[in-house]
Scaffold this active site. Structure first.
Site, PDB file in Angstrom:
ATOM      1  N   ASP A   2       2.474  52.911   6.822  1.00  0.00           N
ATOM      2  CA  ASP A   2       3.193  53.103   8.088  1.00  0.00           C
ATOM      3  C   ASP A   2       4.253  52.009   8.264  1.00  0.00           C
ATOM      4  OD1 ASP A   2       3.943  53.803  10.645  1.00  0.00           O
ATOM      5  OD2 ASP A   2       1.912  53.884  11.447  1.00  0.00           O
ATOM      6  N   HIS A  48       5.684  64.970  11.141  1.00  0.00           N
ATOM      7  CA  HIS A  48       6.024  63.813  11.987  1.00  0.00           C
ATOM      8  C   HIS A  48       7.308  63.118  11.541  1.00  0.00           C
ATOM      9  CE1 HIS A  48       5.331  60.275  14.509  1.00  0.00           C
ATOM     10  NE2 HIS A  48       5.448  59.513  13.426  1.00  0.00           N
TER      11      HIS A  48
HETATM   12  C1  HEM Z   1       7.316  57.526  10.515  1.00  0.00           C
HETATM   13  C2  HEM Z   1       2.594  57.512  11.603  1.00  0.00           C
HETATM   14  C3  HEM Z   1       3.689  57.388  16.335  1.00  0.00           C
HETATM   15  C4  HEM Z   1       8.381  57.252  15.216  1.00  0.00           C
HETATM   16  C5  HEM Z   1       5.950  57.540  10.410  1.00  0.00           C
HETATM   17  C6  HEM Z   1       5.211  57.604   9.169  1.00  0.00           C
HETATM   18  C7  HEM Z   1       3.908  57.575   9.477  1.00  0.00           C
HETATM   19  C8  HEM Z   1       3.791  57.524  10.904  1.00  0.00           C
HETATM   20  C9  HEM Z   1       2.736  57.598   8.511  1.00  0.00           C
HETATM   21  C10 HEM Z   1       5.832  57.667   7.763  1.00  0.00           C
HETATM   22  C11 HEM Z   1       6.052  56.337   7.166  1.00  0.00           C
HETATM   23  C12 HEM Z   1       7.119  55.546   7.854  1.00  0.00           C
HETATM   24  O1  HEM Z   1       8.320  55.831   7.730  1.00  0.00           O
HETATM   25  O2  HEM Z   1       6.745  54.633   8.578  1.00  0.00           O
HETATM   26  C13 HEM Z   1       2.488  57.487  12.981  1.00  0.00           C
HETATM   27  C14 HEM Z   1       1.234  57.490  13.705  1.00  0.00           C
HETATM   28  C15 HEM Z   1       1.540  57.463  15.032  1.00  0.00           C
HETATM   29  C16 HEM Z   1       2.988  57.425  15.144  1.00  0.00           C
HETATM   30  C17 HEM Z   1      -0.145  57.551  13.084  1.00  0.00           C
HETATM   31  C18 HEM Z   1       0.633  57.437  16.229  1.00  0.00           C
HETATM   32  C19 HEM Z   1      -0.599  56.968  16.195  1.00  0.00           C
HETATM   33  C20 HEM Z   1       5.054  57.361  16.437  1.00  0.00           C
HETATM   34  C21 HEM Z   1       5.779  57.302  17.685  1.00  0.00           C
HETATM   35  C22 HEM Z   1       7.102  57.272  17.365  1.00  0.00           C
HETATM   36  C23 HEM Z   1       7.204  57.302  15.917  1.00  0.00           C
HETATM   37  C24 HEM Z   1       5.147  57.265  19.077  1.00  0.00           C
HETATM   38  C25 HEM Z   1       8.305  57.204  18.269  1.00  0.00           C
HETATM   39  C26 HEM Z   1       8.378  57.740  19.455  1.00  0.00           C
HETATM   40  C27 HEM Z   1       8.483  57.291  13.846  1.00  0.00           C
HETATM   41  C28 HEM Z   1       9.740  57.152  13.135  1.00  0.00           C
HETATM   42  C29 HEM Z   1       9.447  57.254  11.772  1.00  0.00           C
HETATM   43  C30 HEM Z   1       8.001  57.421  11.689  1.00  0.00           C
HETATM   44  C31 HEM Z   1      11.117  56.922  13.748  1.00  0.00           C
HETATM   45  C32 HEM Z   1      10.430  57.143  10.594  1.00  0.00           C
HETATM   46  C33 HEM Z   1      11.025  58.451  10.239  1.00  0.00           C
HETATM   47  C34 HEM Z   1      11.955  58.270   9.042  1.00  0.00           C
HETATM   48  O3  HEM Z   1      12.995  57.623   9.210  1.00  0.00           O
HETATM   49  O4  HEM Z   1      11.613  58.744   7.959  1.00  0.00           O
HETATM   50  N1  HEM Z   1       5.057  57.506  11.457  1.00  0.00           N
HETATM   51  N2  HEM Z   1       3.513  57.445  13.883  1.00  0.00           N
HETATM   52  N3  HEM Z   1       5.940  57.368  15.394  1.00  0.00           N
HETATM   53  N4  HEM Z   1       7.462  57.442  12.959  1.00  0.00           N
HETATM   54 FE1  HEM Z   1       5.504  57.500  13.418  1.00  0.00          FE
END
Ligand code: HEM
Length: 394
Positions: A212, A301
Site C-alpha cells: 500500500d 480501487h
Molecule cells: C491505491 C488500499 C483507502 C486513494 C491503493 C492500493 C491499495 C490501496 C492496495 C494500490 C497500491 C498503491 O498505489 O498504493 C486501500 C485500502 C483502503 C484505501 C485497504 C482502506 C482501508 C483509500 C482512500 C483513498 C485512497 C480512502 C482516497 C480517498 C488511493 C489512491 C491510490 C490508491 C489515490 C493510487 C492510485 C494510483 O495512482 O494507482 N489503495 N486504500 N485509498 N488508493 Fe487506496
C-alpha cells in the site's frame, strides 16, 4: 547508521516504492542484517516544511487530536506553539523535553518526527486566521459510519518513529505541556512495516496483505511538491491532512480467492505490481484487456482512485495498521483497520473528488468502512531560532 539526516529528499527516501529507493539510502550490504531493529536517524525538525510529512513511513505512528479550551486566544496559542517548538527540538534530538521527568525515554536516532496541524474550527479570526485554500472538513460520504470519538479536533500532533516507547513518551510530553491550553479529544495509534527482512526499505503492507503506497508521488520530486505543499500565502510550506479511521473486515476478505482480492484493487498481492504487468513502481495500464475483459476492472480501487480518472488529482498517502479490542453485546471482539492519512495542498480540490469517486463505486467498499474522519491544516515548517506557527500567530 545513526547519522543526522537532512530534512530534504534524503530523509524522505524510502517513503515511496521500494524499487525507487536510491542506492545511497540503503544500508551497506555488509550491515544489511544489522539494519533490522538498529538505530535509525535523528531527523532535524527545521526547514520550510515540517519534516514528518515527507519522511519515510516508520514502524510506529500515534496521532492525538486536541480541543482548545474556551479561553484560549491567539496570544495563548503563541505560547503553546513556542512550548511545543521547544519540545519538538528536544524530543526529536533524543533529549528529554524541557522539565521532562523521564528524559531516559527519549532516544536519538529513532527517526522521530512530530508534525502539528490545526483543525477547521481553529482556523478563524482570533486564533490561526483563515486556513489554506480549500481547507474544510470532508463532507459526509454515503458509506461513512462516523463515530464522534474518532472525528474532529482543533489541533493534531502526529508522532512517528521507529520505537513505540520513544513515540509514546513524546506524545505524553506534548499532551502534558498542552494541558493549560487544550485537552485530548482522541488518540489513534498504528504500526507499519517499512523495512523488509533484508533490512532494505519497502513500501509496506496494510492488514489485507496488500502493498500500500506504490502509486504515491515520490518525496522530493516536483510532482510530490506540487501535490502536497501549499504554494502561496500565509500557509506556504504547509499542507492539509485528512485522517480517516477505516475499519477493515478481515474475515470476509479472507473468504475471497486470491484472484478476487487482486482484481478488487488491480495490483498483485505478492509484490504490488500492476496486474497489467511490470514492477511495483510501474503504472497500471487501465486499457489492458485479457480475453475481452478489462484486466483492472471498472470498479477496481486503484482505477477509481487513479489520477487519470480524476482530472489528474493526486494525494500523498500514509497509513498505520491498527487492531483493537472492542466491547460488544456478544463480548469482546477484535476490530482491525487502517488509520489512513492523505496529504495534499488543497483538500477540497484534491482529496474530496477522489473520495467521492470511491464512495460512488469501489470494490474495496465491500470490506472497508470509514468510522472516523478529521482534517487538519499542517503548519508550515520553522527555522532554528523561530517557532512553529510564528508566521500565522506573531
Ligand atoms: C491505491 C488500499 C483507502 C486513494 C491503493 C492500493 C491499495 C490501496 C492496495 C494500490 C497500491 C498503491 O498505489 O498504493 C486501500 C485500502 C483502503 C484505501 C485497504 C482502506 C482501508 C483509500 C482512500 C483513498 C485512497 C480512502 C482516497 C480517498 C488511493 C489512491 C491510490 C490508491 C489515490 C493510487 C492510485 C494510483 O495512482 O494507482 N489503495 N486504500 N485509498 N488508493 Fe487506496
Amino acid at each position: 547508521l545513526g547519522y543526522v539526516g537532512s530534512t530534504g529528499v534524503g530523509a524522505a527516501a524510502g517513503a515511496g516504492a521500494v524499487l525507487a529507493v536510491g542506492a545511497e539510502e540503503a544500508p551497506p550490504a555488509s550491515s544489511a542484517a544489522a539494519a533490522v531493529g538498529a538505530p535509525g536517524r535523528t531527523i532535524e525538525p527545521w526547514g520550510a516544511h515540517q519534516p514528518g510529512v515527507a519522511t519515510a513511513q516508520t514502524e510506529v505512528t500515534e496521532l492525538v487530536a486536541l480541543d482548545l479550551r474556551a479561553d484560549v486566544d491567539r496570544e495563548a496559542l503563541g505560547r503553546l506553539m513556542r512550548l511545543w517548538t521547544g519540545d519538538i527540538e528536544a524530543l526529536t534530538a533524543g533529549r528529554g523535553a524541557p522539565g521532562d521527568p523521564a528524559p531516559w525515554l527519549s532516544q536519538p536516532a529513532s527517526d522521530l518526527t512530530i508534525t502539528v496541524g490545526v483543525g477547521p474550527d481553529a482556523c478563524r479570526p482570533g486564533l490561526f486566521g483563515a486556513g489554506p485554500d480549500g481547507f474544510a472538513a470532508v463532507p459526509p460520504m454515503s458509506r461513512d459510519r462516523l463515530q464522534e470519538r474518532w472525528s474532529g479536533g482543533d489541533l493534531l500532533v502526529v508522532v512517528a518513529g521507529r520505537d513505540g516507547t520513544t513515540v509514546a513518551h513524546a506524545v505524553r510530553r506534548l499532551v502534558a505541556d498542552a494541558a493549560p491550553f487544550a485537552r485530548a479529544r482522541w488518540r489513534q495509534a498504528g504500526s507499519w512495516n517499512p523495512t523488509g527482512p533484508d533490512g532494505r526499505p519497502q513500501t509496506g503492507r496494510n492488514l489485507f496483505g496488500q502493498v500500500d503506497g506504490s502509486g504515491n508521488p515520490q518525496p522530493g520530486s516536483p510532482l510530490f511538491d506540487s501535490t502536497v505543499w501549499v504554494r502561496e500565502g500565509r500557509w506556504a510550506g504547509g499542507s492539509t491532512l485528512v485522517v480517516r479511521r477505516i475499519r477493515m473486515d478481515l474475515d470476509t476478505w479472507d473468504e475471497l480467492t486470491r484472484d478476487e482480492q487482486e482484481r478488487s484493487v488491480g495490483r498483485a498481492l505478492a509484490d504490488g505490481a500492476p496486474l497489467t504487468g511490470g514492477m511495483e513502481i510501474d503504472e497500471l495500464d487501465l486499457s489492458a484487456r485479457s480475453q475481452g475483459r478489462l484486466v483492472v476492472p471498472v470498479d477496481a480501487h486503484a482505477r477509481r482512485a487513479h489520477p487519470s480518472l480524476n482530472g489528474g488529482r493526486r494525494m500523498f498517502r500514509k497509513g498505520a495498521n491498527y487492531t483493537r479490542e472492542v466491547e460488544t453485546e456478544q463480548g469482546v471482539e477484535v476490530e482491525s483497520g487502517l488509520v489512513f492519512l492523505a496529504y495534499q495542498a488543497d483538500l477540497l480540490d484534491q482529496f474530496v473528488p477522489v473520495q467521492r469517486m470511491l464512495d460512488e463505486s469501489d470494490q474495496l467498499n465491500e470490506w472497508t468502512t470509514a468510522i472516523g474522519s478529521a482534517t487538519f491544516a499542517v503548519l508550515p515548517g520553522f527555522e532554528q531560532g523561530s517557532w512553529l506557527g510564528e508566521q500565522l500567530l506573531a
